[in-house]
Design an enzyme around this catalytic site. Sequence first.
Site, PDB file in Angstrom:
ATOM      1  NE  ARG A 133      -4.608   1.395   1.611  1.00 33.73           N
ATOM      2  CZ  ARG A 133      -4.450   2.125   0.509  1.00 33.73           C
ATOM      3  NH1 ARG A 133      -5.310   1.994  -0.490  1.00 33.73           N
ATOM      4  NH2 ARG A 133      -3.449   2.970   0.406  1.00 33.73           N
ATOM      5  CG  ASP A 187      -5.094   5.024   2.906  1.00 32.98           C
ATOM      6  OD1 ASP A 187      -5.218   4.472   4.028  1.00 32.98           O
ATOM      7  OD2 ASP A 187      -4.092   5.686   2.583  1.00 32.98           O
ATOM      8  CB  CYS A 227      -0.993  -0.022   1.166  1.00 42.11           C
ATOM      9  SG  CYS A 227      -0.279   0.207   2.802  1.00 42.11           S
ATOM     10  CB  THR A 228       0.288   4.802   0.422  1.00 45.18           C
ATOM     11  OG1 THR A 228      -0.600   4.676  -0.691  1.00 45.18           O
ATOM     12  CG2 THR A 228       1.095   6.088   0.271  1.00 45.18           C
ATOM     13  N   GLY A 229       1.664   3.751   2.844  1.00 45.77           N
ATOM     14  CA  GLY A 229       2.522   3.994   4.001  1.00 45.77           C
ATOM     15  C   GLY A 229       2.907   2.770   4.802  1.00 45.77           C
ATOM     16  CG  ASN A 230       4.289  -1.527   5.468  1.00 46.01           C
ATOM     17  OD1 ASN A 230       5.356  -1.808   5.988  1.00 46.01           O
ATOM     18  ND2 ASN A 230       3.345  -2.427   5.289  1.00 46.01           N
ATOM     19  CB  THR A 231       0.873   2.842   8.853  1.00 44.06           C
ATOM     20  OG1 THR A 231       0.146   3.756   8.030  1.00 44.06           O
ATOM     21  CG2 THR A 231       2.352   3.219   8.892  1.00 44.06           C
TER      22      THR A 231
END
Length: 152
Positions: A13, A120, A7-11
């Site tokens: 999803r 997200d 995903c984007t931030g790996n925090t």
Amino acid sequence: MKILFVCTGNTCRSPLAEVIARREAIERGRLDIDIGSAGTSAWNGAPASDGSLLVALERHLDLGGHSAQQLTVDLVQGSDLILTMGPQHLERVLALGGAGKSHLLTAFGRPDGEPGAIPDPFGGDLEVYRMTFEELQREIRRVFDALDPGPA
């Protein structure tokens, strides 16, 4: 087999997807599957978001030890299957050499229909995170069905 969720931030999803898939693999006896996650714009070492932590705990999963990591060429090369949350993540994976083993999570093993992105939940309330969890769980079960369809 090594599966990587992106995903984007790996925090939010992708960490949720990682723990859901890890439990699914155990429940199906697929101890041969190693599961990880990364983000296209991750801050290395960042913890899972509060919403993801709480929703995971509600479902008896633990994200307390999660540490975000940036998507790298090495992670792409070391993975057998890469499943992304949105098309922009897939583009980044492909740019890092993931052709032939990378798919939008909602498209993997689905020959028909138009797959969409997993929205997200970042910044949303707990109910948004719960909906994201449920969608991820449905998609991951479908992925495992496609990987191991069982007897016909």
